[in-house]
Structures are given as C-alpha cells and as structure tokens.
Motif scaffolding. Structure first.
Motif, mmCIF file in Angstrom:
data_model
loop_
_atom_site.group_PDB
_atom_site.id
_atom_site.type_symbol
_atom_site.label_atom_id
_atom_site.label_comp_id
_atom_site.label_asym_id
_atom_site.label_seq_id
_atom_site.Cartn_x
_atom_site.Cartn_y
_atom_site.Cartn_z
ATOM 1 N N UNK A 1 0.835 -1.212 0.000
ATOM 2 C CA UNK A 1 0.000 0.000 0.000
ATOM 3 C C UNK A 1 0.870 1.263 0.000
ATOM 4 N N UNK A 2 1.852 1.274 0.885
ATOM 5 C CA UNK A 2 2.751 2.438 0.967
ATOM 6 C C UNK A 2 3.478 2.675 -0.352
ATOM 7 N N UNK A 3 3.996 1.585 -0.922
ATOM 8 C CA UNK A 3 4.754 1.713 -2.172
ATOM 9 C C UNK A 3 3.874 2.201 -3.310
ATOM 10 N N UNK A 4 2.613 1.752 -3.322
ATOM 11 C CA UNK A 4 1.732 2.181 -4.408
ATOM 12 C C UNK A 4 1.420 3.676 -4.282
ATOM 13 N N UNK A 5 1.329 4.177 -3.055
ATOM 14 C CA UNK A 5 1.114 5.624 -2.873
ATOM 15 C C UNK A 5 2.347 6.387 -3.381
ATOM 16 N N UNK A 6 3.527 5.938 -2.948
ATOM 17 C CA UNK A 6 4.763 6.620 -3.362
ATOM 18 C C UNK A 6 4.898 6.649 -4.881
ATOM 19 N N UNK A 7 4.640 5.502 -5.485
ATOM 20 C CA UNK A 7 4.773 5.394 -6.947
ATOM 21 C C UNK A 7 3.798 6.347 -7.657
ATOM 22 N N UNK A 8 2.565 6.346 -7.176
ATOM 23 C CA UNK A 8 1.541 7.170 -7.822
ATOM 24 C C UNK A 8 1.779 8.663 -7.678
ATOM 25 N N UNK A 9 2.444 9.046 -6.592
ATOM 26 C CA UNK A 9 2.712 10.479 -6.385
ATOM 27 C C UNK A 9 3.993 10.919 -7.105
ATOM 28 N N UNK A 10 4.833 9.959 -7.467
ATOM 29 C CA UNK A 10 6.147 10.294 -8.020
ATOM 30 C C UNK A 10 6.208 10.059 -9.540
ATOM 31 N N UNK A 11 5.766 8.883 -9.979
ATOM 32 C CA UNK A 11 5.966 8.501 -11.386
ATOM 33 C C UNK A 11 4.948 9.152 -12.317
ATOM 34 N N UNK A 12 5.304 9.198 -13.591
ATOM 35 C CA UNK A 12 4.336 9.618 -14.597
ATOM 36 C C UNK A 12 3.498 8.425 -14.985
ATOM 37 N N UNK A 13 2.275 8.436 -14.515
ATOM 38 C CA UNK A 13 1.404 7.283 -14.703
ATOM 39 C C UNK A 13 0.567 7.481 -15.959
ATOM 40 N N UNK A 14 0.461 6.419 -16.736
ATOM 41 C CA UNK A 14 -0.466 6.429 -17.868
ATOM 42 C C UNK A 14 -1.290 5.154 -17.783
ATOM 43 N N UNK A 15 -2.621 5.303 -17.728
ATOM 44 C CA UNK A 15 -3.468 4.122 -17.570
ATOM 45 C C UNK A 15 -3.509 3.317 -18.866
ATOM 46 N N UNK A 16 -3.958 2.062 -18.754
ATOM 47 C CA UNK A 16 -4.028 1.187 -19.934
ATOM 48 C C UNK A 16 -4.985 1.773 -20.978
ATOM 49 N N UNK A 17 -6.150 2.230 -20.537
ATOM 50 C CA UNK A 17 -7.123 2.805 -21.461
ATOM 51 C C UNK A 17 -6.725 4.198 -21.930
ATOM 52 N N UNK A 18 -5.856 4.840 -21.180
ATOM 53 C CA UNK A 18 -5.387 6.173 -21.558
ATOM 54 C C UNK A 18 -6.323 7.304 -21.152
ATOM 55 N N UNK A 19 -7.360 7.005 -20.366
ATOM 56 C CA UNK A 19 -8.316 8.062 -19.979
ATOM 57 C C UNK A 19 -7.825 8.889 -18.794
#
Lengths: 292, 228
Positions: free
Chosen positions: A51-69
């Motif tokens: 859970x902690x790592x997923x928060x860190x990743x989401x706040x730091x990395x440039x996320x692009x969803x599979x659908x792209x929305x």
C-alpha cells in the motif's frame, strides 16, 4: 470463540473480551485458519508495505493508464497541496491525493492490494496512511487498523457483497469507505460502537452509487470515486468521534445496501450499459479506445 | 446470508497487478493452473475468450495476465505487464480468439496449450470475482476446483483399486483430504481424480502416486494460500 456474522455480534465480542475490533479480528483469523499470530500480522504487514509503495509510486511517477483516460492526477493535486492551495485543506487533500495515486497505479497495471477490490483499492491506504502520519501513529497501530477494516469487510461480504458487478459502486467504494472509517475511529482512540457508527455513516452517504465504468475500464469514474470515498471516510470518522450516533444500526445499513443493490438494474452494475458509460462522450471514448 | 467463511485476506488482498481482480488477477491464476496441468514445455497457446473477457480484455490487461500465467508468473509479479515480450523470448506463440458463444459465467476463458512433443491440454476456467477462479474442464472432462487448496490431479484408467492406492499414499504421508471428486469419460476409460488437501503435497509424494500402476500422470497445483 471469535466468530461473528454481524456488526451486533462483533460488538458483543468486543464487550465480552474487552478488546478492540482489531484484536477480535486477529483472533478470528487465528481460529479460522490455525495460522499463528505472527504469521497473520506479517501477512498484513506485507499488505501495508505494498500500500505504501503504491502511494509513493503514484505520487512520483508519470502514470499512464491502460485505457489512456486518466493518469498524473495524483501529482496535480499534490502540487496544489505543496503550494498550500486547496479548498478542502491539507489533511483531506493529502488523503485524497494518496488514494488517487493508488487508483492510478492500479489502472496502469502496477502492484496494489485489492482492499477490498482493485477498483476501490485507493480508499483504505489513502485515508489510513495519511491519518496515521498526521497523528504520529506507529506501523503496528496501522497494521491493527487494517484488521479493523477487514472485520467490517467480512461482515459486509457475509451479509451483502463487495462486488460492483453484484451491488454497484456502493458495494465497492461504499464498502471501502466504511472499512476505512471504522478503522480511523479505532486508530484515533474511539470505541467499537463509534467505529460501527462511522461505517454506517459512510455507507449511508454513498447508498445507491452505481457502477458505470466508461468503456468498461477501471478508470472513469472509478478514480475520482476513490477520492470521494476517502474524503467520506475521514468525515464519517470525525462525525462518530465527536459523539454523533447513527440512528440506523450498521447491520440495517448493510441490509439496505443489499436491497438497493438487488433493485439496481444490471445496466448499472459494471456492465458499462448505463450511466456515464452510456453518455454521448462515454460511447465516443469506448469507440476511440482501440482495445475493443 | 452467505455462509462462506472469509479469511481476513480474502477481504484485504490479494496483492496483485491491477487493474481488476476478476479480469487481471483471476485471469493470471487460471492460466497459471493451466500451465501446471500442461507442464513446462509449452510451445503454442490459444486463448478463447467469452463474454466480458472477450469484450474488455485489452483495457483490463486480461491478455497480458493470461500470458503471464502461462509463463508461470503469479498475479502480483511486476513482470506481468511485459508478459508478451517474455513469451517471445521463450519462443511461445500466443493467439487470442473472441467467442460470441455464451459461457454461463461472464469471465471465462478456454486455454488450448500445445507442448513441444505435440501433446495438447485444453482447459476451461472462469474468474468469479476477487481474484478467485473455478476450473471447469480439463481435456473435455468436466471438473470443478478452485486452486484455493493444494490440489492433486491424476489422469488414470477407470478401474477398481486406484483410488484406494492414491489415498493410501496420502495417508502414509499424513496428508488430509479436504475434498475429492472422480470424473470419467466412459466406464473403464480415461478418468481424472481431483483431490484438494489441507497440506502441501511434496514432490516425492507426487512421484509415489504417479508410479502407481494405472496412473498416467499426477499433477500438483500449489494452493493460492501457500503462495500468498
């Protein structure tokens, strides 16, 4: 014997053994699986770590969803917090940004904990980890809070459903919000009764929420609903901690949610045949998304 | 009320690669079970997708999850999104076919695996929510098991005494049988036995069972709980 099938039975156990909800749930798990306490705690610690790592990743990395929305929204909100420029204030915004971070990691095929589902995976980590930090709570206390959440989830699973396909979004984000609210109350020192009041408020506030994912993907409106489920959990925990009681008991609220879910047409239960999925824009996005 | 007993970790968990427990984690689990049934020498795999799997598989990464399972990856393995590249490296070819037939459950897949010696394994499985799955067919025979328990599957000839010999071996090693079912095509013909157990079934026990006269193959599928 630590078995419970309802909120009422859970409260009776907390009184009988003079234990918080989290402790009843740990004993329940030990009794049911035969696993020793250390293993049970370690498994939950592994969940907390992801859970902690997923928060860190989401706040730091440039996320692009599979659908792209969707993607990058947690960072946008976090920038507002850093610049001290949010309407709902630092605590709510941080919890919400964390929840969105997890939801975005999920939508981009990153690693998360289904809590209780992947679609609602932002609410519990977003609210619990943020509030634990604000109040200086330890890792052990946070792990306990996850058991409290699980206890509420077990009752909902036994008496209704946690699946959007069966009960609509009220059963997913609504349940996650109730699980988080009850755990927040215990984390901050409230009573088991207050935990159940908070869980009751959380579901009452989201009762009837439909599951209408655009193009059938876990993106829109799932991510912003995780945001609202998180803010709702914080508010409901505050209501209960301030001494406000729910006149409708938790078990009745779950039964209401179950009835509403059964009355809800299939078009509004994850089939993408109604709601936002069937708007002009929703249909256009589905057509434009190349992946069928 | 639902009489099922829930573990805390049915509710808080599983740890998984997103975005959907039914469309991603469940899909990976079905394919991993298929790999354990087919063996390691996989050459070519066809996935026939039904209902919701057919209509939304790309947006949920169902295709990537299925290929990951075939490679033996768990639903929480961070290589899962890159499974197509990994399959290519291992010279495994994959093909997806969308079926318009009804499969009784929304998230269903038929996996047809060819191995290097030309043997074909054909399984049908459904993802039933929360990452949980049900395997429904092995090589045309109807079965039903979930992979939640340690599972022993035997391919054998339908004749008297085989079941007793298998359970005797398990008893010697103090392995308790939780559930057990036997399926056959025709009397005296090919049969399948599915035994779900509370304990891990070690490799030497599997070999002892496979060495029983009349047993063609014995396969152990590790419990989801033991691999948590």
């Amino acid at each position: 014997m630590y078995q419970f099938n309802s909120g009422f039975e859970l409260l009776e156990l907390t009184k009988k053994y003079d234990m918080p909800i989290s402790e009843i749930v740990i004993n329940y798990e030990h009794e049911m699986t035969g696993d020793d306490r250390e293993l049970i705690i370690n498994k939950m610690a592994a969940n907390l770590d992801v859970m902690r790592k997923s928060i860190e990743k989401g706040l730091k990395d440039d996320i692009k969803s599979v659908g792209g929305f969707i993607g990058g929204d947690a960072k946008k909100l976090y920038d507002k917090i850093i610049n001290n420029f949010t309407i709902s204030g630092e605590t709510v915004s941080k919890a919400v940004a964390s929840a969105i971070a997890v939801s975005e990691v999920n939508a981009s095929m990153g690693k998360i904990v289904a809590a209780p589902t992947a679609g609602s995976s932002g609410v519990i980590p977003g609210s619990l980890i943020t509030i634990a930090r604000k109040f200086g709570k330890s890792n052990d206390e946070l792990i306990r809070a996850l058991f409290t959440s699980s206890g509420i989830g077990i009752i909902i699973a036994k008496n209704s459903t946690l699946s959007g396909a069966e009960g609509g979004c009220q059963a997913e984000v609504g349940s996650a919000s109730a699980m988080a609210a009850a755990a927040l109350v215990e984390l901050i020192g409230g009573s088991p009764e207050q935990s159940l009041y908070a869980a009751s408020f959380a579901i009452m506030n989201l009762l009837g929420l439909v599951c209408d994912p655009v193009a059938g993907l876990v993106e829109v409106p799932c991510v912003t609903r995780n945001a609202v489920g998180t803010a709702n959990a914080l508010i409901c925990a505050d209501l209960a901690l301030s001494g406000i009681k729910s006149i409708i008991p938790f078990d009745d609220v779950i039964s209401a949610m179950d009835n509403v879910g059964k009355m809800m047409p299939c078009a509004l239960k994850e089939t993408a045949e109604g709601g936002l999925a069937k708007t002009t824009t929703g249909i256009k996005f589905k057509m434009n998304f190349s992946g069928d | 009320m639902n009489l099922r007993e829930y573990s805390v970790f049915d509710i808080m968990g599983p740890i998984m690669i997103g975005p959907s427990s039914s469309h991603t984690a469940g899909a990976a689990r079905i394919a991993k079970i298929a790999r354990q049934i087919a063996g390691d020498d996989i050459k070519d795999v066809q996935f026939i997708l039904y209902d919701s799997f057919a209509s939304t598989y790309k947006g949920h990464g169902t295709d990537k999850a299925l290929v990951a399972g075939i490679l033996g990856l768990d639903p929480d393995d961070e290589r899962l999104p890159h499974s197509f590249e990994l399959a290519k490296e291992q010279n495994i070819s994959v093909l997806f076919i969308k079926s318009d037939k009804d499969a009784q459950h929304p998230n269903t897949v038929r996996i047809i695996i060819k191995d290097k010696s030309g043997d074909v394994t054909d399984i049908l499985g459904s993802s039933i929510g929360g990452g949980n799955v049900v395997l429904k067919e092995i090589n045309g025979m109807n079965v039903e098991f979930t992979g939640e328990y340690e599972t022993l599957i035997t391919k054998h000839i339908d004749k008297p005494g085989i079941i007793a010999m298998v359970t005797k071996v398990l008893a010697e090693y103090k392995i308790n049988i939780a559930f057990m079912r036997v399926y056959r095509q025709l009397k005296g013909d090919n049969a399948i036995m599915v035994i779900e157990s509370d304990q891990v079934i070690p490799e030497d026990v599997r070999i002892s069972i496979e060495n029983i006269n009349g047993i063609e193959r014995a396969i152990v599928i590790n419990s989801i709980k033991n691999t948590y």
